[in-house]
Every structure is written in structure tokens, then in C-alpha cells.
Design an enzyme around this catalytic site. Structure first.
Site, PDB file in Angstrom:
ATOM      1  N   LYS A   1      10.499   2.390 -24.105  1.00 58.87           N
ATOM      2  CA  LYS A   1      11.603   1.450 -23.861  1.00 58.87           C
ATOM      3  C   LYS A   1      11.937   1.353 -22.374  1.00 58.87           C
ATOM      4  O   LYS A   1      12.027   0.260 -21.820  1.00 58.87           O
ATOM      5  CB  LYS A   1      12.868   1.883 -24.633  1.00 58.87           C
TER       6      LYS A   1
ATOM      7  N   ARG B   1      22.038   2.277 -31.354  1.00 58.61           N
ATOM      8  CA  ARG B   1      21.276   3.340 -32.014  1.00 58.61           C
ATOM      9  C   ARG B   1      21.829   3.666 -33.396  1.00 58.61           C
ATOM     10  O   ARG B   1      21.282   4.529 -34.069  1.00 58.61           O
ATOM     11  CB  ARG B   1      21.354   4.606 -31.156  1.00 58.61           C
TER      12      ARG B   1
ATOM     13  N   ARG C   1       6.609  13.453 -19.461  1.00 54.58           N
ATOM     14  CA  ARG C   1       7.368  12.453 -18.688  1.00 54.58           C
ATOM     15  C   ARG C   1       8.074  13.063 -17.480  1.00 54.58           C
ATOM     16  O   ARG C   1       8.657  14.137 -17.556  1.00 54.58           O
ATOM     17  CB  ARG C   1       8.418  11.821 -19.618  1.00 54.58           C
TER      18      ARG C   1
ATOM     19  N   ARG D   1      13.643  15.622 -17.426  1.00 52.58           N
ATOM     20  CA  ARG D   1      14.879  15.715 -18.206  1.00 52.58           C
ATOM     21  C   ARG D   1      14.945  17.025 -18.966  1.00 52.58           C
ATOM     22  O   ARG D   1      13.947  17.485 -19.507  1.00 52.58           O
ATOM     23  CB  ARG D   1      14.967  14.528 -19.176  1.00 52.58           C
TER      24      ARG D   1
ATOM     25  N   ARG E   1      15.652  14.878 -31.650  1.00 53.21           N
ATOM     26  CA  ARG E   1      15.863  13.471 -31.275  1.00 53.21           C
ATOM     27  C   ARG E   1      15.138  12.548 -32.252  1.00 53.21           C
ATOM     28  O   ARG E   1      15.646  11.486 -32.600  1.00 53.21           O
ATOM     29  CB  ARG E   1      15.394  13.243 -29.840  1.00 53.21           C
TER      30      ARG E   1
HETATM   31  P1  ADP Z   1      15.094   8.425 -25.267  1.00 52.36           P
HETATM   32  O1  ADP Z   1      15.011   7.031 -25.736  1.00 52.36           O
HETATM   33  O2  ADP Z   1      14.002   8.822 -24.366  1.00 52.36           O
HETATM   34  O3  ADP Z   1      15.292   9.359 -26.418  1.00 52.36           O
HETATM   35  P2  ADP Z   1      17.665   8.037 -23.895  1.00 52.36           P
HETATM   36  O4  ADP Z   1      17.657   8.225 -22.449  1.00 52.36           O
HETATM   37  O5  ADP Z   1      17.813   6.671 -24.428  1.00 52.36           O
HETATM   38  O6  ADP Z   1      16.381   8.752 -24.444  1.00 52.36           O
HETATM   39  O7  ADP Z   1      18.824   8.934 -24.540  1.00 52.36           O
HETATM   40  C1  ADP Z   1      18.984  10.297 -24.214  1.00 52.36           C
HETATM   41  C2  ADP Z   1      20.133  10.876 -25.023  1.00 52.36           C
HETATM   42  O8  ADP Z   1      21.343  10.212 -24.681  1.00 52.36           O
HETATM   43  C3  ADP Z   1      20.006  10.720 -26.532  1.00 52.36           C
HETATM   44  O9  ADP Z   1      19.258  11.764 -27.118  1.00 52.36           O
HETATM   45  C4  ADP Z   1      21.494  10.756 -26.958  1.00 52.36           C
HETATM   46  O10 ADP Z   1      21.991  12.058 -26.971  1.00 52.36           O
HETATM   47  C5  ADP Z   1      22.166  10.006 -25.824  1.00 52.36           C
HETATM   48  N1  ADP Z   1      22.256   8.555 -26.078  1.00 52.36           N
HETATM   49  C6  ADP Z   1      21.664   7.557 -25.366  1.00 52.36           C
HETATM   50  N2  ADP Z   1      21.963   6.353 -25.869  1.00 52.36           N
HETATM   51  C7  ADP Z   1      22.765   6.580 -26.945  1.00 52.36           C
HETATM   52  C8  ADP Z   1      23.395   5.744 -27.917  1.00 52.36           C
HETATM   53  N3  ADP Z   1      23.265   4.404 -27.873  1.00 52.36           N
HETATM   54  N4  ADP Z   1      24.133   6.343 -28.876  1.00 52.36           N
HETATM   55  C9  ADP Z   1      24.294   7.677 -28.927  1.00 52.36           C
HETATM   56  N5  ADP Z   1      23.718   8.525 -28.059  1.00 52.36           N
HETATM   57  C10 ADP Z   1      22.951   7.990 -27.071  1.00 52.36           C
HETATM   58  P1  ADP Z   2      11.544   5.769 -23.885  1.00 55.31           P
HETATM   59  O1  ADP Z   2      12.438   5.100 -22.865  1.00 55.31           O
HETATM   60  O2  ADP Z   2      11.293   4.893 -25.086  1.00 55.31           O
HETATM   61  O3  ADP Z   2      12.009   7.123 -24.283  1.00 55.31           O
HETATM   62  P2  ADP Z   2       9.577   5.926 -21.701  1.00 55.31           P
HETATM   63  O4  ADP Z   2       9.440   4.508 -21.272  1.00 55.31           O
HETATM   64  O5  ADP Z   2      10.356   6.831 -20.834  1.00 55.31           O
HETATM   65  O6  ADP Z   2      10.113   5.972 -23.220  1.00 55.31           O
HETATM   66  O7  ADP Z   2       8.107   6.511 -21.918  1.00 55.31           O
HETATM   67  C1  ADP Z   2       7.913   7.887 -22.190  1.00 55.31           C
HETATM   68  C2  ADP Z   2       6.745   8.420 -21.394  1.00 55.31           C
HETATM   69  O8  ADP Z   2       5.544   7.866 -21.928  1.00 55.31           O
HETATM   70  C3  ADP Z   2       6.759   8.039 -19.920  1.00 55.31           C
HETATM   71  O9  ADP Z   2       6.284   9.158 -19.187  1.00 55.31           O
HETATM   72  C4  ADP Z   2       5.795   6.867 -19.801  1.00 55.31           C
HETATM   73  O10 ADP Z   2       5.116   6.870 -18.565  1.00 55.31           O
HETATM   74  C5  ADP Z   2       4.844   7.132 -20.943  1.00 55.31           C
HETATM   75  N1  ADP Z   2       4.425   5.886 -21.600  1.00 55.31           N
HETATM   76  C6  ADP Z   2       5.148   4.779 -21.819  1.00 55.31           C
HETATM   77  N2  ADP Z   2       4.417   3.839 -22.461  1.00 55.31           N
HETATM   78  C7  ADP Z   2       3.208   4.385 -22.667  1.00 55.31           C
HETATM   79  C8  ADP Z   2       2.000   3.922 -23.280  1.00 55.31           C
HETATM   80  N3  ADP Z   2       1.894   2.699 -23.804  1.00 55.31           N
HETATM   81  N4  ADP Z   2       0.977   4.771 -23.316  1.00 55.31           N
HETATM   82  C9  ADP Z   2       1.094   5.996 -22.794  1.00 55.31           C
HETATM   83  N5  ADP Z   2       2.191   6.484 -22.187  1.00 55.31           N
HETATM   84  C10 ADP Z   2       3.227   5.696 -22.125  1.00 55.31           C
END
Ligand code: ADP
Ligand code: ADP
Ligand code: ZN
Length: 225
Positions: free
Chosen positions: A13, A88, A127, A161, A172
């Protein structure tokens, strides 16, 4: 245009929101980034959120709804917003519909990013991001061109992170399947869902995301209001 990127942690994302942001002049709103900023700033909200985030659970709906409302009010310098990591929960999705209606607009569409579970853990534990400009990288899939130097800003400092470890990722993912996955049906019923397979490399997924965005855009132009 208001677009939501929906998918489990590690789906890509953030990566694709950044790419679409520059290509389509949209502004990314990431609740994860906002919460991490609050944690770093040591605000009361940040202190409350950090404990929950480190456990891999979702912070309370009212906190993230408040954060999003503030940003929508601050307005967009581009042609709209890409929401990354929000909504979410069903309650957040309903709140978003309400917030947008109050501002005389609606959600144009949702891109569901599909990816196998096994790939997610690998993506997340590898990541890291530039400590200076926030550019995202991966140990195997997205290395810096020059080892140890950010492609975008030249910084040599990177961060990982605290919640990007295998144990917290499992929590998660559980939170995703229990609380977020129901949004797929919610948006499907509204005819707003477009699904994209994100198992290929980033360079291959990106054009598919652009196509999905453009399909949503042309649909919302055809049926104004
Ligand atoms: P990722 O998509 O990589 O899991 P995010 O950066 O979107 O991570 O979110 C990290 C953490 O922040 C989540 O595990 C949660 O604890 C919190 N968080 C982020 N967005 C939301 C949301 N819309 N609602 C509730 N918690 C959230
Ligand atoms: P999200 O925001 O959904 O948690 P990220 O965009 O941070 O996910 O992506 C998670 C990790 O995976 C990052 O280190 C990114 O570089 C890698 N990544 C993202 N898309 C791809 C893909 N299509 N193939 C392989 N690695 C990816
Ligand atoms: Zn950088």
C-alpha cells in the site's frame, strides 16, 4: 478523487501510494504514518497508540477517524487523496462515508491489493525506510542503487519499524483478517472494489495499479454525483 488502498500489512500500500501520488497528483493520507509521527513527537495520543501498535493491534476507531477528519479539512494540494491503511474496520468505513458526505464528496473507489500470506512476512521483515526522506526499501526486493545510500536524498541513515518483526506481523495479520477483510464485501456490495494481484515485482504491479486507478476515475466521471 478519493481512493482507498486496501490490503494486508506488506501488500504494498505504502509503496504504491507513493508511486500513484507522484504520477496522478494525489495526496497520500497514511494513518500508520500519522500515528508513527505522533509516537515520535511523544504526544498523549502517540503514547496511547504506541503500546497498541507494538502489539500489532488496531488503535481505537475514534483516534484514526479524528486524524483523517483533520487532514480532509486541511484540504488537498493535489487532485484528491489516496488513503493508505484507512479504513481498517467497518466502523471506520462508515465514518469515512459520513465525513465525505459532510464535505459534499464521495469515495470514488477502492483498490484491493491481493497477495499470498507467505509473501507478506518476507516483505515485512525485509522492509526499511530512509530516516531522512521516508523512501521505502527492501533487503531483497528494493535495494538502494548504491549500497547504504538513499536513491532519493543521499542520506545514509535508515530505519526499521519496531513492529516489523515476525511475531508482531502474525498479530497484525490476525487483526487484518478479523477486522479489515470484511471491508472487501462492504465495498464490493457498493460496486466500488477493483482487485489487483500484487504478487509480481513492484515494476509490474505499478502499471496494474495505474490501470485500476484510471478505471475508477473514468467510472466516477461517467456517473457524476
Ligand atoms: P501496515 O499496513 O504495514 O500494517 P500501517 O503503517 O498502516 O502498517 O499501520 C501500522 C499500525 O498502526 C497498525 O498495526 C495499527 O496498530 C495502527 N494503525 C494504522 N492505521 C490504522 C487504522 N486505520 N485503524 C487502526 N489502527 C491503525
Ligand atoms: P504496506 O504499506 O502495504 O504495509 P509496503 O508498501 O511498505 O506495504 O511494502 C512492504 C515491503 O515490501 C516494502 O519493503 C516494499 O519495498 C516491499 N514490496 C512492496 N511491493 C512489493 C512487490 N510487489 N514485490 C516485492 N516486494 C514488494
Ligand atoms: Zn532519503
Amino acid at each position: 478523487m478519493i481512493l482507498v488502498l486496501l490490503g494486508p500489512p506488506g501488500a504494498g500500500k505504502g509503496t504504491h501510494a507513493n508511486l500513484l501520488e507522484t504520477k496522478r497528483s494525489l495526496v497520500k493520507l497514511s494513518t500508520g504514518d500519522m500515528l508513527r509521527a505522533a509516537v515520535a513527537a511523544g504526544t498523549e495520543l502517540g503514547r496511547k497508540a504506541s503500546v497498541i501498535m507494538e502489539r500489532g493491534q488496531l488503535v481505537p476507531d475514534e483516534i484514526v477517524i479524528g486524524l483523517i477528519a483533520e487532514r480532509l479539512d486541511a484540504g488537498s494540494k493535489g487532485e484528491g487523496f489516496i488513503l493508505d491503511g484507512f479504513p481498517r474496520t467497518i466502523a471506520q468505513a462508515e465514518a469515512l462515508d459520513r465525513l465525505l458526505a459532510e464535505r459534499g464528496t464521495t469515495l470514488d473507489g477502492v483498490i484491493e491489493m491481493q497477495v499470498d500470506d507467505e509473501a507478506l512476512v518476507e516483505r515485512i521483515v525485509g522492509r526499511f525506510t530512509c530516516a531522512n526522506c521516508g523512501e521505502g526499501y527492501h533487503d531483497s526486493f528494493m535495494q538502494t542503487k548504491v549500497p547504504g545510500v538513499c536513491d532519493r536524498c543521499g542520506s545514509t541513515e535508515f530505519v526499521r519499524r519496531r513492529d516489523d518483526n515476525e511475531e508482531v506481523v502474525r498479530s497484525r495479520l490476525e487483526a487484518y483478517y478479523a477486522q479489515t477483510e470484511p471491508l472487501i464485501g462492504y465495498y464490493k456490495r457498493q460496486g466500488k472494489l477493483v482487485s489487483v494481484d500484487t504478487m509480481s515485482e513492484i515494476d509490474v504491479v505499478h502499471p496494474a495499479m495505474m490501470q485500476a486507478l484510471d478505471a475508477i476515475k473514468s467510472k466516477s466521471v461517467e456517473t457524476p454525483g
